[in-house]
Scaffold this motif. Structure first.
Motif, mmCIF file in Angstrom:
data_model
loop_
_atom_site.group_PDB
_atom_site.id
_atom_site.type_symbol
_atom_site.label_atom_id
_atom_site.label_comp_id
_atom_site.label_asym_id
_atom_site.label_seq_id
_atom_site.Cartn_x
_atom_site.Cartn_y
_atom_site.Cartn_z
ATOM 1 N N GLY A 1 105.155 -148.603 94.157
ATOM 2 C CA GLY A 1 104.709 -149.303 95.353
ATOM 3 C C GLY A 1 104.420 -150.768 95.154
ATOM 4 N N TRP B 1 103.225 -144.348 101.132
ATOM 5 C CA TRP B 1 103.443 -145.784 101.098
ATOM 6 C C TRP B 1 104.719 -146.195 101.828
ATOM 7 N N LEU C 1 107.054 -149.617 101.959
ATOM 8 C CA LEU C 1 108.161 -149.557 101.000
ATOM 9 C C LEU C 1 109.521 -149.430 101.688
#
Length: 299
Positions: A63, A241, A245
């Motif tokens: 991440g 995430w 992302l």
């Protein structure tokens, strides 16, 4: 413009703020970036300023994309405030800490507004960072914050509604970014935190200043693509995430936070909730959107 790195201490950098703000163009915004669970600004192994809130994060970490670079805040387009707060330990400890951090953030934004009351202040927050933003909004006044982008917010429906209806929230514009790939984390959050059995803020608020963007919806992605935001589907089925992302999503966040006059939420809401299909899908470019704004479309 350097990023203002905030760590959990007395209000940081406020003595330098007048000079920092004076070097910015008059309408360049301040963008407060707030991470979620699992970071500690005093631990080099989990310091968010060496990770997602830094300009040059270690890309070997999961991440590790630079929020300020993706928002194009490395130059003079705005001041990026990287709000680092201790969110390690248990989820209960981090949840309590988020509320306390919100009070500090409110004081910081109050100082910003006192120094330059005309400069826009925006917030982008992920997961438990949304609770920091929520706690701050309840202590702020009208027009202290203009836009709030929440990515997979760890926030109950009741809290989200309270944020929208606070004095600051009534005048702010909220973009709530959700996705099916976060459902496992939502379930764990509901089971662990005090709002057990209640609903999270997912596609449930009907206020005029709240927009839900379900990035797991192919129709929503298709419509955004027509506007020039080419956001790809999630690469994995389970990912907390994904909201930052996912390839292409930062162009959207950049436009929402740095070009608010060109991205009125009323137009976005109409486009992402309107009829679908070849005849119903709205094909509107950013150039067309600018024309709509010039004609008086409210934001």
């Amino acid at each position: 413009m350097p990023i203002l790195a905030v760590r959990d201490s007395a209000l940081p950098g406020t003595t330098d703020l007048p000079c920092v703000l004076a070097r910015l163009p008059s309408r360049a915004p301040v963008v407060v970036m707030i991470h979620g669970f699992g970071f500690d600004p005093f631990d080099p192994q989990s310091d968010p300023h060496l990770h997602i809130l830094g300009l040059d994060p270690d890309r070997r970490r999961w991440g590790a994309v630079s929020w300020p670079r993706r928002l194009d805040l490395a130059g003079d387009r705005g001041l990026g405030v990287a709000w680092g707060w201790p969110s390690t330990g248990t989820i209960w400890q981090a949840n309590a800490q988020a509320a306390a951090q919100g009070k500090k953030l409110a004081r910081f934004i109050g100082i910003l507004r006192a120094l330059d009351g005309q400069r826009p202040v925006h917030v982008i927050a992920h997961s438990l960072g949304a609770r920091v933003a929520y706690s701050a909004l309840t202590d702020l006044g009208p027009n202290d914050v203009q836009r709030v982008v929440l990515i997979a917010p760890a926030l109950s429906l009741a809290e989200a509604r309270a944020a929208c209806r606070s004095p600051a929230g009534r005048m702010a514009m909220f973009v709530n970014v959700t996705g099916r790939e976060n459902r496992l984390f939502d379930a764990l959050l509901l089971a662990a935190l005090p709002y057990r059995g209640r609903r999270l803020a997912r596609r449930s608020i009907c206020d005029d200043n709240w927009l839900d963007l379900a990035l797991d919806d192919p129709d929503v992605l298709g419509t955004l693509r027509q506007w020039g935001w080419r956001i790809r589907p999630a690469r994995v089925r389970i990912c907390h995430w994904s909201g930052y992302l996912r390839p292409g999503v930062w162009r959207l966040y950049q436009d929402l936070l740095l070009r608010p006059d060109e991205t009125p939420l009323s137009c976005l809401r109409t486009a992402t909730s309107g009829p679908r299909g070849p005849k119903g899908l709205r094909s509107v470019s950013l150039q067309r959107l600018k024309a709509l704004v010039r004609r008086g479309v409210p934001s």
